[in-house]
Enzyme design. Structure first.
Site, short mmCIF file in Angstrom:
data_model
loop_
_atom_site.label_atom_id
_atom_site.label_comp_id
_atom_site.label_asym_id
_atom_site.label_seq_id
_atom_site.Cartn_x
_atom_site.Cartn_y
_atom_site.Cartn_z
N HIS A 85 24.06 9.84 46.17
CA HIS A 85 24.38 8.43 45.96
C HIS A 85 25.85 8.26 45.56
O HIS A 85 26.60 9.23 45.49
CB HIS A 85 23.42 7.80 44.96
CG HIS A 85 23.30 8.55 43.67
ND1 HIS A 85 24.03 8.22 42.55
CD2 HIS A 85 22.56 9.63 43.34
CE1 HIS A 85 23.73 9.06 41.58
NE2 HIS A 85 22.84 9.93 42.03
N ALA A 86 26.26 7.04 45.29
CA ALA A 86 27.68 6.68 45.14
C ALA A 86 28.43 7.47 44.07
O ALA A 86 29.52 7.97 44.33
CB ALA A 86 27.82 5.19 44.89
#
Length: 89
Positions: A15-16
């Site tokens: 994820h980010a």
């Protein structure tokens, strides 16, 4: 060229936040560094490229590096993946 395979253990996948950490580490090196997932390849120095791969929990991916500092780059990226708890230590 060096390549190393990994399996995602984070339930959120790549994820980010950890992706941005990986991109920052990759940008510290001169080598060409790529991340490969299911026959799709992205520049590991690009957050958009990494996020576009959408690597989920339980899936495998490969990091490749080619250049003068390829060994150091892959070692630091592996340590970063472990620190970020994306892959097993």
């Amino acid at each position: 060229m060096i390549e190393k395979n990994f399996n995602v253990i984070d339930e959120a996948g790549v994820h980010a936040r950890p992706a941005s950490v990986l991109v920052n580490v990759a940008n510290d090196y001169k080598s060409e560094i790529k991340i490969i997932y299911k026959e799709k390849t992205a520049n590991l120095k690009s957050i958009l490229g990494v996020m576009a791969l959408g690597i989920p929990f339980g899936e495998g991916f490969t990091i490749t590096a080619e250049g003068t500092d390829e060994v150091e780059a892959v070692k630091e990226l592996e340590e970063t993946l472990k620190t970020e708890r994306l892959v097993n230590a």
